[in-house]
Scaffold this active site. Sequence first.
Site, PDB file in Angstrom:
ATOM      1  N   GLY A  64      62.827  90.892 124.738  1.00 19.49           N
ATOM      2  CA  GLY A  64      63.678  90.013 125.535  1.00 19.49           C
ATOM      3  C   GLY A  64      64.819  89.418 124.743  1.00 19.49           C
ATOM      4  O   GLY A  64      65.239  88.274 124.987  1.00 19.49           O
ATOM      5  N   ALA A  65      65.388  90.181 123.814  1.00 13.64           N
ATOM      6  CA  ALA A  65      66.413  89.654 122.915  1.00 13.64           C
ATOM      7  C   ALA A  65      67.820  89.767 123.469  1.00 13.64           C
ATOM      8  O   ALA A  65      68.790  89.534 122.754  1.00 13.64           O
ATOM      9  CB  ALA A  65      66.341  90.375 121.568  1.00 13.64           C
ATOM     10  N   ASN A  66      67.953  90.099 124.746  1.00 14.32           N
ATOM     11  CA  ASN A  66      69.289  90.239 125.330  1.00 14.32           C
ATOM     12  C   ASN A  66      69.854  88.912 125.820  1.00 14.32           C
ATOM     13  O   ASN A  66      71.031  88.826 126.160  1.00 14.32           O
ATOM     14  CB  ASN A  66      69.268  91.241 126.492  1.00 14.32           C
ATOM     15  CG  ASN A  66      68.285  90.849 127.575  1.00 14.32           C
ATOM     16  OD1 ASN A  66      67.088  91.068 127.399  1.00 14.32           O
ATOM     17  ND2 ASN A  66      68.756  90.272 128.671  1.00 14.32           N
ATOM     18  N   GLY A 119      69.036  84.207 126.072  1.00 17.19           N
ATOM     19  CA  GLY A 119      68.205  83.037 125.879  1.00 17.19           C
ATOM     20  C   GLY A 119      67.558  82.927 124.515  1.00 17.19           C
ATOM     21  O   GLY A 119      68.182  83.154 123.476  1.00 17.19           O
ATOM     22  N   GLY A 156      65.327  84.753 123.058  1.00 16.27           N
ATOM     23  CA  GLY A 156      65.251  86.000 122.308  1.00 16.27           C
ATOM     24  C   GLY A 156      66.540  86.321 121.589  1.00 16.27           C
ATOM     25  O   GLY A 156      66.530  86.758 120.426  1.00 16.27           O
ATOM     26  N   SER A 181      53.817  78.521 126.225  1.00 18.16           N
ATOM     27  CA  SER A 181      54.515  77.415 126.876  1.00 18.16           C
ATOM     28  C   SER A 181      53.572  76.238 127.014  1.00 18.16           C
ATOM     29  O   SER A 181      52.339  76.410 127.068  1.00 18.16           O
ATOM     30  CB  SER A 181      55.006  77.854 128.269  1.00 18.16           C
ATOM     31  OG  SER A 181      55.397  76.747 129.065  1.00 18.16           O
ATOM     32  N   TYR A 186      52.224  81.466 136.660  1.00 20.08           N
ATOM     33  CA  TYR A 186      52.928  81.325 135.384  1.00 20.08           C
ATOM     34  C   TYR A 186      52.014  80.667 134.348  1.00 20.08           C
ATOM     35  O   TYR A 186      51.906  81.135 133.204  1.00 20.08           O
ATOM     36  CB  TYR A 186      54.192  80.498 135.567  1.00 20.08           C
ATOM     37  CG  TYR A 186      54.983  80.310 134.291  1.00 20.08           C
ATOM     38  CD1 TYR A 186      55.592  81.379 133.656  1.00 20.08           C
ATOM     39  CD2 TYR A 186      55.109  79.040 133.709  1.00 20.08           C
ATOM     40  CE1 TYR A 186      56.308  81.213 132.480  1.00 20.08           C
ATOM     41  CE2 TYR A 186      55.827  78.857 132.544  1.00 20.08           C
ATOM     42  CZ  TYR A 186      56.427  79.946 131.933  1.00 20.08           C
ATOM     43  OH  TYR A 186      57.139  79.770 130.763  1.00 20.08           O
TER      44      TYR A 186
END
Length: 296
Positions: free
Chosen positions: A21-23, A25, A27, A141, A167
């Site tokens: 998820g480094a694309n 936020g 990440g 979280s 979640y």
Amino acid sequence: MAAWTAKDIPDQTDRTFVVTGANSGLGAETARALAGAGARVVLACRDVDKGKEVAADLGDNAQVRRLDLADLTSVREFAADLADSHETVDVLINNAGVMAVPLRRTADGFEMQIGTNHLGHFALTALLLDRISDRVVTVSSTMHRIGKIDLDDLNWERRRYDRWLAYGQSKLANLLFAYELQRRLTAHGSTVRSLAAHPGYSSTNLQYRSESLQGKVVEFVTPIIGQPARTGALPTLYAATAPGVEAAGFYGPGGPFELRGTPKQVRSNGRSHDETVARELWELSERLCGTEMLRP
């Protein structure tokens, strides 16, 4: 712990990190900080184009590879591609996630949040573990506190769906996995460490995708009370790079209620330390993902 910032990251030259998820936020900020410390960073992204936009600013040590955690075929292809490159991974950072989305299914029929946040990362870790030399960091979280693992209906096929409880279940699963992974690594005599982190209340695009009334409230308050993503990434970066971190340690912001601030070691709730549930969740995850990892 003294206030720790990205400037305190030790030199990471010749070390390789995979960040899911480094694309965007957290990440993206994690990848930027690691590349700034000299690391080679693999940006594992579902949205490759956005990943390339981030990587363009990081220099030659950043590369983008497609990974859709909501599709186990994609997870297997990513792992196989990494194996074909003969690249050793020093640290895997299980960062990507979705939050409080409407009821949807992954490509494999899993409820989207448990499928993406937990099962996708479980399968990825299983497939990469023999290539990892140092650490696995799994991002959870504070919302793990509302979670409860329903082993009989993990994928919300019989229960009435509640997006926030789903979640919370996925984030509790992240912690159960991180702690059980460390127990099994220790039992197998491995020097690899499993750690967990959480970003507190951070302003990222995650809050803008829940498509609910509660989500609209979150959208309104996030810019007011949320800390910047670059600060929210610090607990993950600390867990991933700081010397002397504890195996099975959990790191989060040091401010009031762990909402914001620089990293410190924090506590998770009692459910996250239930070894029986952790073992049963592990075994169920193996069956659902078709993978095996660190069998007794």
